[in-house]
Write a protein that holds these residues in place. Structure first.
Motif, PDB file in Angstrom:
ATOM      1  N   ASP A   1       0.812  -1.218   0.000  1.00 20.43           N
ATOM      2  CA  ASP A   1       0.000   0.000   0.000  1.00 20.43           C
ATOM      3  C   ASP A   1       0.846   1.268   0.000  1.00 20.43           C
ATOM      4  OD1 ASP A   1      -2.133  -1.660   0.019  1.00 20.43           O
ATOM      5  OD2 ASP A   1      -2.825  -1.183   2.054  1.00 20.43           O
ATOM      6  N   GLU A   2       1.874   1.309   0.826  1.00 20.96           N
ATOM      7  CA  GLU A   2       2.709   2.515   0.896  1.00 20.96           C
ATOM      8  C   GLU A   2       3.443   2.750  -0.421  1.00 20.96           C
ATOM      9  OE1 GLU A   2       6.355   4.513   3.536  1.00 20.96           O
ATOM     10  OE2 GLU A   2       5.698   2.450   3.939  1.00 20.96           O
ATOM     11  N   ALA A   3       3.989   1.681  -0.984  1.00 22.47           N
ATOM     12  CA  ALA A   3       4.688   1.813  -2.267  1.00 22.47           C
ATOM     13  C   ALA A   3       3.733   2.268  -3.360  1.00 22.47           C
ATOM     14  CB  ALA A   3       5.330   0.485  -2.644  1.00 22.47           C
ATOM     15  N   ALA A   4       2.516   1.726  -3.370  1.00 23.50           N
ATOM     16  CA  ALA A   4       1.527   2.107  -4.381  1.00 23.50           C
ATOM     17  C   ALA A   4       1.163   3.576  -4.267  1.00 23.50           C
ATOM     18  CB  ALA A   4       0.285   1.228  -4.250  1.00 23.50           C
ATOM     19  N   ALA A   5       1.041   4.070  -3.035  1.00 24.61           N
ATOM     20  CA  ALA A   5       0.712   5.485  -2.828  1.00 24.61           C
ATOM     21  C   ALA A   5       1.839   6.386  -3.313  1.00 24.61           C
ATOM     22  CB  ALA A   5       0.413   5.735  -1.359  1.00 24.61           C
ATOM     23  N   ILE A   6       3.092   5.999  -2.995  1.00 24.40           N
ATOM     24  CA  ILE A   6       4.242   6.792  -3.447  1.00 24.40           C
ATOM     25  C   ILE A   6       4.310   6.806  -4.972  1.00 24.40           C
ATOM     26  CG2 ILE A   6       6.762   6.878  -3.493  1.00 24.40           C
ATOM     27  CD1 ILE A   6       6.726   5.741  -0.635  1.00 24.40           C
ATOM     28  N   ALA A   7       4.170   5.622  -5.577  1.00 25.94           N
ATOM     29  CA  ALA A   7       4.230   5.531  -7.035  1.00 25.94           C
ATOM     30  C   ALA A   7       3.076   6.282  -7.682  1.00 25.94           C
ATOM     31  CB  ALA A   7       4.218   4.070  -7.466  1.00 25.94           C
ATOM     32  N   GLY A   8       1.900   6.207  -7.067  1.00 23.71           N
ATOM     33  CA  GLY A   8       0.747   6.911  -7.633  1.00 23.71           C
ATOM     34  C   GLY A   8       0.969   8.401  -7.718  1.00 23.71           C
ATOM     35  N   GLU A   9       1.586   8.975  -6.682  1.00 26.55           N
ATOM     36  CA  GLU A   9       1.874  10.401  -6.690  1.00 26.55           C
ATOM     37  C   GLU A   9       2.873  10.747  -7.792  1.00 26.55           C
ATOM     38  OE1 GLU A   9       3.526  13.912  -3.678  1.00 26.55           O
ATOM     39  OE2 GLU A   9       3.321  11.839  -2.986  1.00 26.55           O
ATOM     40  N   ARG A  10       3.920   9.934  -7.933  1.00 28.44           N
ATOM     41  CA  ARG A  10       4.946  10.216  -8.942  1.00 28.44           C
ATOM     42  C   ARG A  10       4.401  10.030 -10.358  1.00 28.44           C
ATOM     43  NH1 ARG A  10       9.827   6.871  -5.866  1.00 28.44           N
ATOM     44  NH2 ARG A  10      10.085   8.355  -4.138  1.00 28.44           N
TER      45      ARG A  10
END
Length: 477
Positions: free
Chosen positions: A75-84
């Motif tokens: 979940d955390e990685a997906a959120a970071i990637a989603g922003e980028r």
């Protein structure tokens, strides 16, 4: 039944692959320790040439990376990637999503990328639904197998059809956008397909089927060369070298006034058929491409019309753009406004056509209100420019340029000026301000010309014949 719009992810909504950003985010959050074998090489190939069996094999193996991990571990990685990733979406993609929403269509992200990794991106983009590869979970952990089809090629079509049936959506009325030949089944299943930044094979298929070919970093209709990623206009820049016009010398002034980024309106005078080549030379030196409004007669010519559109032209029906016409008459200006919103330059010649006869020698320039109207709509900077000397290379009376003057070629000048301060209260007054700013860039002998001889007057008419009522304007000589 309703209609929907289906968007692929990599090289469609995004200009490049999403994989590098997802992998980096997973490494940063400690979900994975290292990337998959040959990851960089495969994504590099993907960025240049599009989807390959190697990149798909890599995507299939990704489910093994998740095996045994908690379903919320990513979940955390997906959120970071989603922003980028959301920062990498091109402006015209965002505008198209908004356009579909305004038309009442649901927007769907249809991608091979795992659903749990890409949903935060979709939510950031305001996308309504996600049709993506899903990983099977048991006891709160991923098993390393798929839950449903691998959403690629015919598998993507199957997943989209199932979603459409569940949501009462008619595919024959829907839209789909993709870059990949492997999405041909989906594109053929919808009523409105679009090839976006297509790989070479999809480009050929789209040309054969006469599908729209799009690139979300440029205005709709602007053609880009596959693999090279260059606009047709940029190809024209490579050919628009001054040495290819030995019958003219070029001088470009004031390029510091042309913004190096962001949308702006370029407004200029119109003196000759050679204005367009001169502007191409000037824009080449500015380093920017642009869109331009042109009269419909040019776009209606069988071969020239499609070329002008591919170069970035916007067709204008002059009979529908007078001061009193509204509604449909704004369509060309809306296209121009969208181009500006996407950060592009838009060029307009407010006179509409080359002045003929006495009007060519008038001390004041007169223009139509389209440029002022567009400025009021967008509040974009308005940059004036002025042509001089183009009429000596290609007068209106001639069917072709004077190409034999190589020993003593005339000088063609394109001069840009500082932004014009407009008030946005009166289109008529702002049009006067625009035309005055253009005129101020002209040398005195052009702005205040002497009365012409009959031969000079004749050069301003398409057939080279001066009407009887205008002959008295000329002087003996």
């Amino acid at each position: 039944m309703r209609a929907a719009a289906f968007f692929d992810l990599d090289r469609t909504l995004l200009r490049r692959a999403s994989g590098p950003a997802l992998s980096a985010a997973m490494r940063e959050t400690g979900v994975v320790k290292s990337g998959l074998p040959f990851e960089r090489a495969i994504f590099g190939y993907f960025d240049l040439f599009g989807e390959s069996l190697g990149s798909i094999a890599l995507a299939r193996q990704a489910s093994l990376v998740a095996r045994g991990r908690a379903v919320d571990a990513f979940d955390e990685a997906a959120a970071i990637a989603g922003e980028r990733l959301s920062e990498l979406v091109e402006p015209f993609a965002r505008m198209l999503i908004e356009e579909h929403h305004r038309a009442g269509r649901e927007v769907v992200l249809a991608t091979t990328t795992p659903e749990h990794l890409i949903r935060p991106f979709a939510e950031r983009m305001g996308i309504d639904h996600v049709v993506a590869t899903r990983y099977r979970a048991k006891g709160g952990r991923f098993t390393g197998t798929l839950d449903g089809p691998f959403v690629w090629s015919t598998g993507k079509l199957s997943a989209v059809r199932a979603w459409a049936q569940d949501h009462d959506v008619d595919l024959s009325e829907s839209y789909a956008y993709s870059d990949s030949i492997y999405d041909l089944p989906l594109l053929m299943a919808v009523g409105n397909p679009g090839a976006v930044n297509p790989d070479p094979r999809l480009f050929a298929a789209a040309m054969a089927k006469r599908w729209p070919i799009l690139s979300f970093d440029t205005s709709p209709g602007v053609l880009k060369v596959p693999v090279l990623g260059l606009e047709v206009q940029q190809i024209a820049f490579l050919l628009a070298r001054p040495e290819l016009f030995p019958y003219a010398r070029f001088e470009v002034n004031g390029l510091e006034h042309v913004p190096q980024e962001g949308g702006a309106i370029l407004v200029g005078n119109h003196r000759s058929y050679f204005d367009f080549p001169a502007m191409v030379v000037a824009m080449r030196r500015s380093g920017r491409t642009g869109r331009f409004l042109g009269k419909k007669e040019i776009f209606d010519v069988p071969i020239m019309g499609p070329v002008m559109k591919a170069l970035g032209g916007i067709r204008v029906d002059r009979q529908g753009t007078d001061d009193t016409t509204k509604g449909d008459a704004l369509d060309p200006l809306m296209l121009a406004a969208n181009a500006i919103a996407g950060g592009e330059l838009v060029g307009i010649l407010p006179e509409g056509t080359i002045p003929r006869g006495p009007a060519f020698f008038a001390h004041e320039l007169r223009g139509k209100p389209g440029a002022a109207r567009l400025a009021r709509m967008t509040k974009a900077p308005v940059i004036p420019f002025a042509f001089t000397g183009t009429e000596q290379v290609w007068p209106r009376s001639s069917r072709v340029p004077h190409m034999l003057s190589v020993l003593n070629p005339p000088t063609v000048t394109v001069t840009f000026g500082p932004p014009i301060e407009l008030k946005y209260r009166s289109e008529a007054r702002d049009t006067e301000r625009i035309m005055t700013a253009i005129a101020d860039l002209l040398p005195d002998d052009v702005r205040y010309p002497q009365r012409p001889t009959l031969d000079e007057l004749a050069k301003t008419y398409p057939d080279g014949v001066v009407p009887e009522e205008d002959r008295s304007f000329a002087i003996d000589g």
